[in-house]
Design a protein around this motif. Sequence first.
Motif, mmCIF file in Angstrom:
data_model
loop_
_atom_site.group_PDB
_atom_site.id
_atom_site.type_symbol
_atom_site.label_atom_id
_atom_site.label_comp_id
_atom_site.label_asym_id
_atom_site.label_seq_id
_atom_site.Cartn_x
_atom_site.Cartn_y
_atom_site.Cartn_z
ATOM 1 N N SER A 329 0.841 -1.197 0.000
ATOM 2 C CA SER A 329 0.000 0.000 0.000
ATOM 3 C C SER A 329 0.878 1.250 0.000
ATOM 4 N N TYR A 330 1.796 1.331 0.949
ATOM 5 C CA TYR A 330 2.795 2.408 0.966
ATOM 6 C C TYR A 330 3.927 1.988 1.884
ATOM 7 N N LYS A 331 5.007 2.738 1.832
ATOM 8 C CA LYS A 331 6.176 2.383 2.630
ATOM 9 C C LYS A 331 6.517 3.500 3.619
ATOM 10 N N ASN A 332 7.313 3.141 4.610
ATOM 11 C CA ASN A 332 7.748 4.114 5.613
ATOM 12 C C ASN A 332 8.687 5.128 4.976
ATOM 13 N N MET A 333 8.267 6.394 4.949
ATOM 14 C CA MET A 333 9.072 7.420 4.270
ATOM 15 C C MET A 333 10.414 7.659 4.952
ATOM 16 N N LYS A 334 10.536 7.189 6.190
ATOM 17 C CA LYS A 334 11.801 7.344 6.915
ATOM 18 C C LYS A 334 12.966 6.724 6.135
ATOM 19 N N GLU A 335 12.660 5.644 5.438
ATOM 20 C CA GLU A 335 13.681 4.948 4.645
ATOM 21 C C GLU A 335 14.413 5.924 3.713
ATOM 22 N N VAL A 336 13.673 6.866 3.147
ATOM 23 C CA VAL A 336 14.271 7.863 2.250
ATOM 24 C C VAL A 336 14.705 9.107 3.033
ATOM 25 N N LEU A 337 13.847 9.556 3.940
ATOM 26 C CA LEU A 337 14.114 10.824 4.645
ATOM 27 C C LEU A 337 15.350 10.735 5.533
ATOM 28 N N THR A 338 15.683 9.541 5.961
ATOM 29 C CA THR A 338 16.868 9.369 6.794
ATOM 30 C C THR A 338 18.132 9.775 6.032
ATOM 31 N N GLU A 339 18.060 9.749 4.706
ATOM 32 C CA GLU A 339 19.205 10.185 3.890
ATOM 33 C C GLU A 339 19.209 11.696 3.666
ATOM 34 N N HIS A 340 18.121 12.372 4.035
ATOM 35 C CA HIS A 340 18.029 13.835 3.891
ATOM 36 C C HIS A 340 17.564 14.443 5.214
ATOM 37 N N PRO A 341 18.335 14.227 6.282
ATOM 38 C CA PRO A 341 17.848 14.660 7.610
ATOM 39 C C PRO A 341 17.583 16.158 7.674
ATOM 40 N N GLN A 342 18.239 16.952 6.816
ATOM 41 C CA GLN A 342 18.076 18.412 6.893
ATOM 42 C C GLN A 342 16.633 18.820 6.585
ATOM 43 N N ILE A 343 15.914 18.021 5.777
ATOM 44 C CA ILE A 343 14.553 18.417 5.388
ATOM 45 C C ILE A 343 13.643 18.439 6.617
ATOM 46 N N THR A 344 13.738 17.417 7.440
ATOM 47 C CA THR A 344 12.975 17.391 8.691
ATOM 48 C C THR A 344 13.487 18.468 9.645
ATOM 49 N N GLN A 345 14.802 18.654 9.639
ATOM 50 C CA GLN A 345 15.418 19.633 10.540
ATOM 51 C C GLN A 345 14.924 21.057 10.255
#
Length: 422
Positions: A329-345
């Motif tokens: 259905s969908y996947k945990n976006m953390k898998e990708v976002l963990t490589e771009h921590p600045q976006i969450t920051q």
Amino acid sequence: MTIAVQPPTESVVDRFLRYVRIDTQSREDQHTVPSTSTQWELANLLAAELRQLGAGGVRVSECCMVYASIPGNLPNSPAVPAVGFIAHVDTSPAVSGANVNPIVHRNYQGGDIALPADASQVITVAQHPVLNEMIGDDIITTDGTTLLGSDDKAGVAAIMAFVDLLAANPQIEHGPIRVAFTADEEVGTGIDHFDVAAFGADFAYTVDGSTLGEVSDETWNARLATVTFHGKSAHPGTAKGVMVNSIYAMADYLSRMPHDMRPETTEEREGFVHPYAGMLDIEHSSVKILLRDFDLSGLEAKERLLRGLAGETAARFAGVSAQVELKESYKNMKEVLTEHPQITQYALDAARRAGLTPFTKPIRGGTDGSKLTFRGLPCPNIFTGGHEFHSKLEFNSRRGLEKTTETLVHLAQLVAKQVKKD
Ligand SMILES: [Zn+2]
């Protein structure tokens, strides 16, 4: 650091109160996007208002998606990442969104809030301790007969007020900004029609969360299992030794579902398996089961469990065969976002600049961003100040809407200081 800013031409609260009065409820199991024609009204209105505010490239797609862009006002704008802000226009099919009558409880002084049109609907401090932090705020509720639609018209109103603010304040420096409003988020079908390439953002944020300060960069890994038991039909009068009734196999299978792995017995980071719909007859009985886990390994363990139990059941019933089909259905976006921590920051820093206490929290669900993230548009989720989504007790507040808007302004300014990599 505060910036002297001109107020928007219309306050975020007034925008919000206008938008929630428009019925945009989406509907499950429709073959069209949008699932309801009512969503066009708000989408077209937002497009007109974006044009009025001077946004560029405003268009509404054939699937009711609104896109707009605001060029950067920096000398080096082309080198600055384009940041997107996304909210959804539809409201949940769970509770009526027709004839929403928003009520502003000015200068809230504590205590439970009884909704006037239905005595059984009370927002209590016991269930919503967040009310203790809202003394003096103007709380916005319904009259008790509908949902409020803060999910996600709070996000819509905040993004519109943000665009309004930027137009009124050319001194606020920002790079290229993209805005989109999506249809059919609540039924999960709209986002497949979102044009990531045309949107043209390097990363984006859905503005569709809850408590002020809460930023989410993690959603479930989600799969849907369809488990079918096949038997053999015969006339009941002459069925002896011939009929194989798959309904008993299904009953056996469902009784094997672990008690401690259900939505009603799990919370926080615990995943679950959830049979939620099915159909029974002698020859074929099938059930649909949601599988949810933040960790891929945990999700795979749940899939193995369901397959194993199906095999055990089939082995107990002579002549019955089991079939297990899985769909992502969908996947945990953390898998990708963990490589771009600045976006969450950036989002956390922006919330802090708005005077909030930022924190991250995984979402026990999916967002439009979970799919967009895997389509090349990293997309965490930002709060809106709203609470009790999908219910008649849904509420938000003046401060909730204002702080969300302010956070978007800070976010745009933070991103304006960045230079694109690659
Ligand atoms: Zn939402």
